[in-house]
Design an enzyme around this catalytic site. Sequence first.
Site, short mmCIF file in Angstrom:
data_model
loop_
_atom_site.label_atom_id
_atom_site.label_comp_id
_atom_site.label_asym_id
_atom_site.label_seq_id
_atom_site.Cartn_x
_atom_site.Cartn_y
_atom_site.Cartn_z
N HIS A 66 47.14 10.01 10.57
CA HIS A 66 47.77 10.13 11.97
C HIS A 66 49.12 10.68 12.01
O HIS A 66 49.60 11.30 12.56
CB HIS A 66 47.38 9.21 12.95
CG HIS A 66 45.92 9.30 13.33
ND1 HIS A 66 45.35 9.01 14.47
CD2 HIS A 66 44.84 9.51 12.70
CE1 HIS A 66 44.06 9.36 14.80
NE2 HIS A 66 43.55 9.29 13.63
N ASN A 94 45.61 9.06 20.11
CA ASN A 94 45.74 8.24 18.84
C ASN A 94 44.34 7.45 18.65
O ASN A 94 44.32 6.63 17.53
CB ASN A 94 46.72 7.11 19.01
CG ASN A 94 46.36 6.08 20.10
OD1 ASN A 94 45.20 5.72 20.33
ND2 ASN A 94 47.48 5.54 20.80
C1 LIG Z 1 47.04 0.78 18.64
C2 LIG Z 1 47.72 1.51 20.04
O1 LIG Z 1 48.86 1.34 20.14
N1 LIG Z 1 46.68 2.19 20.66
C3 LIG Z 1 47.24 2.50 22.00
C4 LIG Z 1 46.62 3.89 22.07
O2 LIG Z 1 46.87 4.49 23.26
C5 LIG Z 1 46.72 3.90 24.44
C6 LIG Z 1 46.96 4.71 25.64
O3 LIG Z 1 46.17 5.86 25.66
C7 LIG Z 1 47.23 2.36 24.36
O4 LIG Z 1 46.87 1.83 25.56
C8 LIG Z 1 46.86 1.74 23.01
O5 LIG Z 1 47.70 0.56 22.96
#
Ligand SMILES: CC(=O)N[C@H]1CO[C@H](CO)[C@@H](O)[C@@H]1O
Length: 328
Positions: A66, A94
């Site tokens: 990623h 993500n």
């Molecule tokens: C691991 C991480 O940081 N995940 C984040 C991915 O995105 C969401 C929001 O869309 C966050 O709440 C998560 O913490």
Amino acid sequence: MGNLKVALLLFTLDLCLFSQLGSAQLRQNYYADICPNVETIVRNAVTAKFQQTFVTVPATLRLFFHDCIVQGCDASVIVASTPTNTAEKDHPDNISLAGDGFDTVIRAKAAVDAVPQCTNKVSCADILAMATRDVIALAGGPSYAVELGRLDGLSSVASSVEGKLPKPSFNVDQLNSIFAANGLSQTDMIALSAAHTLGFSHCNCFADRIYNFKPGTPVDPTLNKTYAAQLQESCPKNVDPSIAISIDPITPQTFDNQYFKNLQQGMGLFSSDQSLFVDSRSRPTVNEWANNSEAFKQAFVTAITKLGRVRIKTGTNGNIRQDCGILN
Ligand SMILES: CC(=O)N[C@H]1CO[C@H](CO)[C@@H](O)[C@@H]1O
Ligand code: HEM
Ligand SMILES: *[C@@H]1O[C@H](CO)[C@@H](O)[C@H](O)[C@H]1NC(C)=O
Ligand SMILES: *[C@@H]1O[C@H](CO)[C@@H](O)[C@H](O)[C@H]1NC(C)=O
């Protein structure tokens, strides 16, 4: 084929929806004069983390992918959001990066910085590249010399993630176009996809394939029927969104070519996986690597080395972050 392993991943999300290449040179042994034992220090930190939890392996490998695909291999994916900036890792695409990948890099960085000669001399991007190499070997995958010399990126913004990552619904054309934008060939794409020999997926990433494929055909016909039934059992409709299952149901903790054997049996978990066997352009490569583990491992090393060169930062385009989670 045993029962699918079901796990609750408390540290992940249930989200599944979702150039120009660096010409600067990386090289092996980049830190020989700067921090000579850096590779041993990182390997020891990664091994200690691995002994605590196997998730270290898939979490770190996916984090590297990623990072490289979004803005180049510059550790921008590790940066935390602030009150005034939503960072890459907090973009919905993500797609549930597991916290253990972040923790692996942060621990290895602390171990490196604890050696006075090395303090603030090794980039987070290089630590992630080394840790990725190490977790692959720890899971039984190929060992390889890792190229180093990346700097850390100067920004991390959620909007930069938009459209960069492949989706599990993608076909071979869509996959090729994402990988080609990063200088990676179809062969590299097929080799790297075999990272799905490890790790977990939340049910919603493939729910459409077992319940809602298309009107009149609820189950994707390219799915093995026995496997589809097992997936429905592990992932009932309206399942707890934190439930995740092994992506490779046969050898989920071994980096091997079982992924390709699974595709031959209709047991690729995502459409993107199964498409590599369904599409006549990629099927010969799948068949070759299902049969020849050494050829697969060589292709994987070539591909992950190329992935590690994507849009790297050097000179004034980067720096060495003191804290991997905070821009200097
Ligand atoms: C691991 C991480 O940081 N995940 C984040 C991915 O995105 C969401 C929001 O869309 C966050 O709440 C998560 O913490
Ligand atoms: C080819 C296109 C790809 C698509 C569409 C894709 C998609 C996905 C999805 C949807 C998940 C499950 C996320 C979740 O529910 O938590 C996943 C997991 C994973 N992916 Fe991919 N991926 C792709 C390529 C890659 C590549 C190239 C790598 C690394 C080289 C990789 C490594 C992983 C790993 C290791 C996991 C398991 C993560 C864990 O258990 O924490 N993927 N991927
Ligand atoms: C489905 O999986 C079973 C068990 O792995 C296997 O024996 C069978 O050949 C597979 N079917 C197809 C169509 O690939
Ligand atoms: C599989 O590999 C063996 C040797 O490793 C070879 O003899 C055989 O022809 C291969 N089969 C296919 C279908 O590629």
